[in-house]
Scaffold this motif. Sequence first.
Motif, PDB file in Angstrom:
ATOM      1  N   ILE A   1      11.500 -11.587   1.700  1.00 31.67           N
ATOM      2  CA  ILE A   1      10.954 -11.434   3.048  1.00 31.67           C
ATOM      3  C   ILE A   1      10.136 -10.150   3.143  1.00 31.67           C
ATOM      4  O   ILE A   1       9.061 -10.122   3.752  1.00 31.67           O
ATOM      5  N   ALA A   2      10.623  -9.071   2.527  1.00 31.25           N
ATOM      6  CA  ALA A   2       9.897  -7.801   2.572  1.00 31.25           C
ATOM      7  C   ALA A   2       8.548  -7.926   1.861  1.00 31.25           C
ATOM      8  O   ALA A   2       7.526  -7.429   2.367  1.00 31.25           O
ATOM      9  N   LEU A   3       8.518  -8.566   0.701  1.00 30.02           N
ATOM     10  CA  LEU A   3       7.257  -8.719  -0.023  1.00 30.02           C
ATOM     11  C   LEU A   3       6.278  -9.608   0.741  1.00 30.02           C
ATOM     12  O   LEU A   3       5.076  -9.312   0.805  1.00 30.02           O
ATOM     13  N   LEU A   4       6.781 -10.685   1.345  1.00 34.90           N
ATOM     14  CA  LEU A   4       5.904 -11.546   2.147  1.00 34.90           C
ATOM     15  C   LEU A   4       5.414 -10.821   3.402  1.00 34.90           C
ATOM     16  O   LEU A   4       4.244 -10.973   3.795  1.00 34.90           O
ATOM     17  N   SER A   5       6.269 -10.019   4.015  1.00 37.29           N
ATOM     18  CA  SER A   5       5.866  -9.261   5.200  1.00 37.29           C
ATOM     19  C   SER A   5       4.809  -8.224   4.846  1.00 37.29           C
ATOM     20  O   SER A   5       3.862  -8.005   5.616  1.00 37.29           O
ATOM     21  N   LEU A   6       4.952  -7.580   3.702  1.00 32.23           N
ATOM     22  CA  LEU A   6       3.944  -6.608   3.276  1.00 32.23           C
ATOM     23  C   LEU A   6       2.618  -7.306   2.998  1.00 32.23           C
ATOM     24  O   LEU A   6       1.555  -6.787   3.356  1.00 32.23           O
ATOM     25  N   THR A   7       2.675  -8.475   2.399  1.00 36.36           N
ATOM     26  CA  THR A   7       1.452  -9.242   2.156  1.00 36.36           C
ATOM     27  C   THR A   7       0.772  -9.595   3.469  1.00 36.36           C
ATOM     28  O   THR A   7      -0.451  -9.432   3.608  1.00 36.36           O
ATOM     29  N   LEU A   8       1.531 -10.053   4.439  1.00 35.44           N
ATOM     30  CA  LEU A   8       0.988 -10.369   5.759  1.00 35.44           C
ATOM     31  C   LEU A   8       0.393  -9.127   6.404  1.00 35.44           C
ATOM     32  O   LEU A   8      -0.689  -9.172   6.997  1.00 35.44           O
ATOM     33  N   THR A   9       1.082  -7.996   6.289  1.00 34.03           N
ATOM     34  CA  THR A   9       0.596  -6.752   6.865  1.00 34.03           C
ATOM     35  C   THR A   9      -0.736  -6.346   6.240  1.00 34.03           C
ATOM     36  O   THR A   9      -1.676  -5.954   6.944  1.00 34.03           O
ATOM     37  N   LEU A  10      -0.825  -6.434   4.932  1.00 35.45           N
ATOM     38  CA  LEU A  10      -2.060  -6.046   4.264  1.00 35.45           C
ATOM     39  C   LEU A  10      -3.194  -6.993   4.615  1.00 35.45           C
ATOM     40  O   LEU A  10      -4.354  -6.553   4.781  1.00 35.45           O
ATOM     41  N   VAL A  11      -2.930  -8.277   4.743  1.00 33.67           N
ATOM     42  CA  VAL A  11      -3.953  -9.233   5.149  1.00 33.67           C
ATOM     43  C   VAL A  11      -4.453  -8.913   6.560  1.00 33.67           C
ATOM     44  O   VAL A  11      -5.652  -8.893   6.830  1.00 33.67           O
ATOM     45  N   LEU A  12      -3.517  -8.633   7.480  1.00 28.47           N
ATOM     46  CA  LEU A  12      -3.898  -8.284   8.848  1.00 28.47           C
ATOM     47  C   LEU A  12      -4.671  -6.968   8.894  1.00 28.47           C
ATOM     48  O   LEU A  12      -5.642  -6.825   9.652  1.00 28.47           O
ATOM     49  N   GLN A  13      -4.244  -6.016   8.109  1.00 31.89           N
ATOM     50  CA  GLN A  13      -4.883  -4.697   8.120  1.00 31.89           C
ATOM     51  C   GLN A  13      -6.296  -4.759   7.531  1.00 31.89           C
ATOM     52  O   GLN A  13      -7.204  -4.112   8.039  1.00 31.89           O
ATOM     53  N   LEU A  14      -6.460  -5.528   6.468  1.00 26.55           N
ATOM     54  CA  LEU A  14      -7.779  -5.621   5.853  1.00 26.55           C
ATOM     55  C   LEU A  14      -8.727  -6.492   6.657  1.00 26.55           C
ATOM     56  O   LEU A  14      -9.958  -6.340   6.549  1.00 26.55           O
ATOM     57  N   SER A  15      -8.210  -7.421   7.454  1.00 27.25           N
ATOM     58  CA  SER A  15      -9.078  -8.293   8.242  1.00 27.25           C
ATOM     59  C   SER A  15      -9.544  -7.631   9.541  1.00 27.25           C
ATOM     60  O   SER A  15     -10.480  -8.098  10.172  1.00 27.25           O
ATOM     61  N   SER A  16      -8.898  -6.543   9.953  1.00 29.67           N
ATOM     62  CA  SER A  16      -9.326  -5.910  11.217  1.00 29.67           C
ATOM     63  C   SER A  16     -10.272  -4.778  11.004  1.00 29.67           C
ATOM     64  O   SER A  16     -10.717  -4.379  10.036  1.00 29.67           O
TER      65      SER A  16
ATOM     66  N   GLY B   1       4.685  -3.233  10.113  1.00 31.68           N
ATOM     67  CA  GLY B   1       3.432  -3.734   9.548  1.00 31.68           C
ATOM     68  C   GLY B   1       2.541  -4.359  10.591  1.00 31.68           C
ATOM     69  O   GLY B   1       1.332  -4.115  10.619  1.00 31.68           O
ATOM     70  N   ILE B   2       3.125  -5.167  11.477  1.00 30.36           N
ATOM     71  CA  ILE B   2       2.320  -5.820  12.510  1.00 30.36           C
ATOM     72  C   ILE B   2       1.866  -4.808  13.556  1.00 30.36           C
ATOM     73  O   ILE B   2       0.718  -4.830  14.000  1.00 30.36           O
ATOM     74  N   ILE B   3       2.764  -3.903  13.940  1.00 28.77           N
ATOM     75  CA  ILE B   3       2.409  -2.908  14.963  1.00 28.77           C
ATOM     76  C   ILE B   3       1.315  -1.971  14.446  1.00 28.77           C
ATOM     77  O   ILE B   3       0.372  -1.643  15.161  1.00 28.77           O
ATOM     78  N   GLY B   4       1.431  -1.533  13.199  1.00 26.75           N
ATOM     79  CA  GLY B   4       0.486  -0.558  12.675  1.00 26.75           C
ATOM     80  C   GLY B   4      -0.710  -1.135  11.955  1.00 26.75           C
ATOM     81  O   GLY B   4      -1.531  -0.386  11.419  1.00 26.75           O
ATOM     82  N   ALA B   5      -0.847  -2.455  11.929  1.00 28.12           N
ATOM     83  CA  ALA B   5      -1.965  -3.064  11.204  1.00 28.12           C
ATOM     84  C   ALA B   5      -3.297  -2.677  11.820  1.00 28.12           C
ATOM     85  O   ALA B   5      -4.262  -2.399  11.104  1.00 28.12           O
ATOM     86  N   SER B   6      -3.380  -2.643  13.138  1.00 26.58           N
ATOM     87  CA  SER B   6      -4.650  -2.297  13.787  1.00 26.58           C
ATOM     88  C   SER B   6      -4.950  -0.804  13.668  1.00 26.58           C
ATOM     89  O   SER B   6      -6.103  -0.397  13.661  1.00 26.58           O
TER      90      SER B   6
END
Length: 153
Positions: A138-153, A70-75
Amino acid sequence: MTQPPAAMPYPPPPPPPNGRWQPERVDPLPGTEFGLVQLRVEPITSGLAIGSLLAGIGSILVSTLVLCFGIIGASGGWGGWVGGAFTVLSVLAGAGAVIVGIVARRQIRRSGQVGQVRFTGAGLGMAGIICGSSGAGIALLSLTLTLVLQLSS
């Protein structure tokens, strides 16, 4: 009125060479030279409890993949898709671990009655429940973080 069992005129037979079967009690049969041997059955670790713990650990490991991808592919825009796929896997494994852990603890609690095998591993079942729910969370929180990062970039 029943009479107390008479003492056996001979000692009980020795256990087999492997030593797994130990006589717990020998009741002589009155009027015969035979006796009824009740063997001690060693407790068995519940396979359901072990499976619950393994599924819970797997759920935690897959949830780390959600975070990493999620973090690697967010951008790049693909992190949410890959993270979402691994989130589904982690939540399914975590839910399975919780359900199997509950069943295992019920099996352990009900075992050990006369004529039944006694199961152990209640702690393993509880650890599976905890690991499974933690991995799914942890998976649900990580997905939430990923979506927040992806939508903010």
